[in-house]
Design an enzyme around this catalytic site. Structure first.
Site, PDB file in Angstrom:
ATOM      1  CB  CYS A 107      31.132  -6.771-115.789  1.00  0.00           C
ATOM      2  SG  CYS A 107      32.787  -6.071-115.602  1.00  0.00           S
TER       3      CYS A 107
ATOM      4  CE1 TYR B  27      37.175  -9.335-111.884  1.00  0.00           C
ATOM      5  CE2 TYR B  27      35.734  -9.560-113.786  1.00  0.00           C
ATOM      6  CZ  TYR B  27      36.241 -10.065-112.615  1.00  0.00           C
ATOM      7  OH  TYR B  27      35.832 -11.295-112.171  1.00  0.00           O
TER       8      TYR B  27
ATOM      9  CB  CYS C 239      31.646   1.454-115.946  1.00  0.00           C
ATOM     10  SG  CYS C 239      32.020   0.672-114.364  1.00  0.00           S
TER      11      CYS C 239
ATOM     12  CG  HIS D 266      30.839  -0.321-110.335  1.00  0.00           C
ATOM     13  ND1 HIS D 266      31.237  -1.423-111.041  1.00  0.00           N
ATOM     14  CD2 HIS D 266      31.066  -0.623-109.024  1.00  0.00           C
ATOM     15  CE1 HIS D 266      31.703  -2.342-110.195  1.00  0.00           C
ATOM     16  NE2 HIS D 266      31.612  -1.880-108.975  1.00  0.00           N
TER      17      HIS D 266
ATOM     18  CB  SER E  82      34.605  -6.598-111.177  1.00  0.00           C
ATOM     19  OG  SER E  82      33.991  -5.330-111.308  1.00  0.00           O
TER      20      SER E  82
HETATM   21  N1  DGL Z   1      31.471  -2.840-113.450  1.00  0.00           N
HETATM   22  C1  DGL Z   1      32.596  -2.979-114.323  1.00  0.00           C
HETATM   23  C2  DGL Z   1      32.228  -2.564-115.742  1.00  0.00           C
HETATM   24  O1  DGL Z   1      31.073  -2.517-116.089  1.00  0.00           O
HETATM   25  C3  DGL Z   1      33.872  -2.265-113.962  1.00  0.00           C
HETATM   26  C4  DGL Z   1      34.416  -2.250-112.602  1.00  0.00           C
HETATM   27  C5  DGL Z   1      35.845  -2.723-112.498  1.00  0.00           C
HETATM   28  O2  DGL Z   1      36.782  -2.034-112.961  1.00  0.00           O
HETATM   29  O3  DGL Z   1      36.007  -3.808-111.963  1.00  0.00           O
HETATM   30  O4  DGL Z   1      33.097  -2.308-116.546  1.00  0.00           O
END
Ligand code: DGL
Length: 279
Positions: free
Chosen positions: A76, A45, A187, A189, A14
């Site tokens: 993701c 997302y 996640c 991020h 995302s």
């Molecule tokens: N990077 C996304 C994940 O691994 C989450 C970020 C988002 O909420 O868009 O879940």
């Protein structure tokens, strides 16, 4: 078009989170080329409906396939939870590597029997998480947090500083009081704030970033099909964002350690993307 061993690896998220996986893929297979797609127009997302995330993921997959990618890494957790099964059904000839919260290694490692899991609301709500917990938690107690606001901080490149620390402390301090000795980053991020997480939890708590295991799995799948590149020189990485290319360009040195060009990809509607390349 058909992919071959010299074709790029497709990776999407995302936003910038999947770059933590891209980094691991580059480390593992420096000669491979990659195309990265960050859907920054739609981030986060984690707060969206599963069906919408599925539509976005399907369109991004189509966009990557049109560029001949030989394998797609759904970098993701949220998109994997919402769309991985659907993508495998919809594109049976393409191989996908997805993410799932690393509850299995955490349950094997923990001595206290208590593990913290950080992920988005959508990931916690999905069937994939329930299944991972059922198969692997094995009596281990899981403490969950969605770290509200953390994805936004990381998207802005705020990997340290007061607000980012506050969000993490709010998630982690109650977990520490409950004697967790392991934290799962559910996640993509979050690996970008590992130094801050480690400062908060201390050296006795292990932080699990699944990115290196995902990169190894990608390599195994490519090898099994004879799709590793024969090239010996460093691969090329192309970036696309549906958000602001200038903003992403300026974050890349911090996130991947080098400069790269970023192209704009535009959503026509929830199911179609175009870019300056005309895909
Ligand atoms: N990077 C996304 C994940 O691994 C989450 C970020 C988002 O909420 O868009 O879940």
């Amino acid at each position: 078009m058909l992919s071959n061993s010299r074709s790029p690896i497709g990776i999407f998220d995302s936003g910038v989170g999947g770059i933590s996986v891209l980094r691991a893929v580059i480390n593992q297979m420096p000669a491979e080329s990659a195309i990265y797609f960050g859907d920054q127009a739609h981030i986060p997302y984690g707060l969206r409906a599963m069906e919408q995330i599925r539509n976005f993921s399907e369109a991004i997959t189509g966009f990557l396939l049109a560029q001949d990618t030989k394998i797609i890494v759904v970098a993701c957790n949220t998109a994997s939870a919402a769309a991985l099964k659907h993508l495998r059904e919809k594109f049976p000839n393409m191989q996908f590597v997805g993410m799932e919260p690393a509850v299995k290694p955490a349950a094997e490692y923990t001595h206290t029997g208590r593990v913290g899991v950080l992920a988005t609301p959508a990931t916690f709500q999905g069937a994939m998480y329930a299944s991972v917990v059922e198969r692997f938690a094995n009596g281990v107690e899981l403490f969950q947090s969605t770290c509200p606001g953390l994805v936004r901080q990381i998207e802005q490149g705020k990997l340290e500083g007061e607000e980012t620390r506050r969000i993490l402390e709010e998630a982690l301090l109650p977990m520490l009081e409950n004697q967790i000795d392991t934290v799962v980053l559910g996640c993509t991020h979050y690996p970008f704030v590992i130094p801050l997480i480690q400062q908060i939890v201390g050296d006795n708590v292990r932080v699990i970033d699944p990115a290196p295991a995902v990169a190894r799995q990608t390599e195994r799948l490519l090898e099994a099909r004879g799709m590793r590149t024969p090239s010996r020189s460093k691969g090329e990485v192309k970036f696309y964002t549906s958000g602001d290319p200038g903003a992403l360009t300026s974050l890349l040195p911090m996130l991947v350690g080098e400069n790269a060009e970023v192209e704009k990809a535009e959503w026509l509607n929830d199911r179609q993307i175009t870019s300056t390349h005309g895909y």
